[in-house]
Write a protein that holds these residues in place. Structure first.
Motif, PDB file in Angstrom:
ATOM      1  N   LYS A  11      -0.645  14.505 -19.389  1.00 14.76           N
ATOM      2  CA  LYS A  11      -1.189  13.283 -19.731  1.00 14.76           C
ATOM      3  C   LYS A  11      -2.709  13.415 -19.798  1.00 14.76           C
ATOM      4  N   ARG A  12      -3.718  13.095 -20.716  1.00 14.73           N
ATOM      5  CA  ARG A  12      -5.023  13.002 -20.670  1.00 14.73           C
ATOM      6  C   ARG A  12      -5.462  12.072 -19.634  1.00 14.73           C
ATOM      7  N   GLU A  13      -6.287  12.312 -18.598  1.00 12.85           N
ATOM      8  CA  GLU A  13      -6.790  11.468 -17.916  1.00 12.85           C
ATOM      9  C   GLU A  13      -8.290  10.777 -18.656  1.00 12.85           C
ATOM     10  N   THR A  14      -8.081   9.255 -18.363  1.00 14.90           N
ATOM     11  CA  THR A  14      -9.288   8.531 -19.223  1.00 14.90           C
ATOM     12  C   THR A  14      -9.496   7.593 -18.403  1.00 14.90           C
ATOM     13  N   ILE A  15     -10.906   7.263 -18.081  1.00 15.02           N
ATOM     14  CA  ILE A  15     -11.427   6.034 -17.208  1.00 15.02           C
ATOM     15  C   ILE A  15     -12.480   5.391 -18.353  1.00 15.02           C
ATOM     16  N   TRP A  45     -14.828  18.152 -20.653  1.00 16.07           N
ATOM     17  CA  TRP A  45     -14.732  16.642 -20.464  1.00 16.07           C
ATOM     18  C   TRP A  45     -15.430  15.970 -21.683  1.00 16.07           C
ATOM     19  N   ARG A  63     -16.460   5.851 -21.779  1.00 19.91           N
ATOM     20  CA  ARG A  63     -14.904   6.443 -21.779  1.00 19.91           C
ATOM     21  C   ARG A  63     -14.954   7.830 -21.494  1.00 19.91           C
ATOM     22  N   ALA A  87      -6.707  18.145 -19.678  1.00 20.58           N
ATOM     23  CA  ALA A  87      -5.711  17.779 -18.806  1.00 20.58           C
ATOM     24  C   ALA A  87      -4.309  17.414 -19.541  1.00 20.58           C
ATOM     25  N   GLU A 123     -13.253  11.108 -20.315  1.00 19.75           N
ATOM     26  CA  GLU A 123     -11.854  11.744 -20.625  1.00 19.75           C
ATOM     27  C   GLU A 123     -12.140  13.479 -20.162  1.00 19.75           C
ATOM     28  N   HIS A 124     -11.026  13.781 -19.817  1.00 19.75           N
ATOM     29  CA  HIS A 124     -10.772  14.982 -19.104  1.00 19.75           C
ATOM     30  C   HIS A 124      -9.968  15.612 -20.400  1.00 19.75           C
ATOM     31  N   GLN A 129     -16.045  11.886 -10.469  1.00 22.09           N
ATOM     32  CA  GLN A 129     -14.760  12.229 -11.056  1.00 22.09           C
ATOM     33  C   GLN A 129     -14.914  13.557 -11.622  1.00 22.09           C
ATOM     34  N   ASN A 169     -13.758  24.004 -18.280  1.00 20.83           N
ATOM     35  CA  ASN A 169     -13.423  22.556 -17.950  1.00 20.83           C
ATOM     36  C   ASN A 169     -14.012  21.530 -18.725  1.00 20.83           C
TER      37      ASN A 169
END
Length: 143
Positions: free
Chosen positions: A2-6, A123, A137, A143, A139-140, A25, A121
């Protein structure tokens, strides 16, 4: 996986809070694509990140120089006029090997694919206008 999103919503006065959350983060050794329309606030976000890291240098858009380094752990790129091939010809791909956070405005899809395939890495922070506020928004991408 799952892609990490905040998503964080903020006005200009709340931008330091967004920058601090990003620093918490996103690990220090990361490449961060800053996406948004012209004048969305990408350089303003870079300024807030530098301030949150305690850097007192003046942060400006590296439009003509392509890259600015702040301290020895924050790098800011503006690739509006430069595609992947030109970036490679200039020898700037190696810059991403330097330890620290790399903030990249106008990252094209070829560079994003190259960095992801090379194991960086990666983002992305997309800045979306919401009246006089913005949604950030985060997003990693690995991920």
């Amino acid at each position: 996986m799952k892609r990490e999103t905040i998503d964080l919503e903020a006005g200009l006065e709340e931008l330091p809070r967004v920058a601090e959350r990003m620093i918490e983060q996103i690990p220090e050794d990361a490449v961060i694509a800053l996406r948004g329309d012209l004048a969305a606030g990408k350089t303003t976000l870079a300024q807030a990140i530098a301030a949150s890291l305690g850097l007192e240098e003046s942060v400006t858009s590296p439009t003509f120089s392509l890259q600015h380094a702040y301290g020895n752990r924050l790098f800011h790129y503006d690739l509006y006029r430069v595609g992947f091939d030109e970036l490679a010809q200039l020898g700037l791909l190696e810059e991403f090997e330097r330890p620290g956070r790399h903030l990249v405005e106008w990252m094209d899809d070829r560079l994003k694919a190259f960095l992801a395939a090379a194991g960086y890495n990666l983002w992305q922070v997309t800045i979306l206008p919401e009246g006089d506020r913005r949604i950030y928004r985060i997003e990693h991408l690995n991920a």
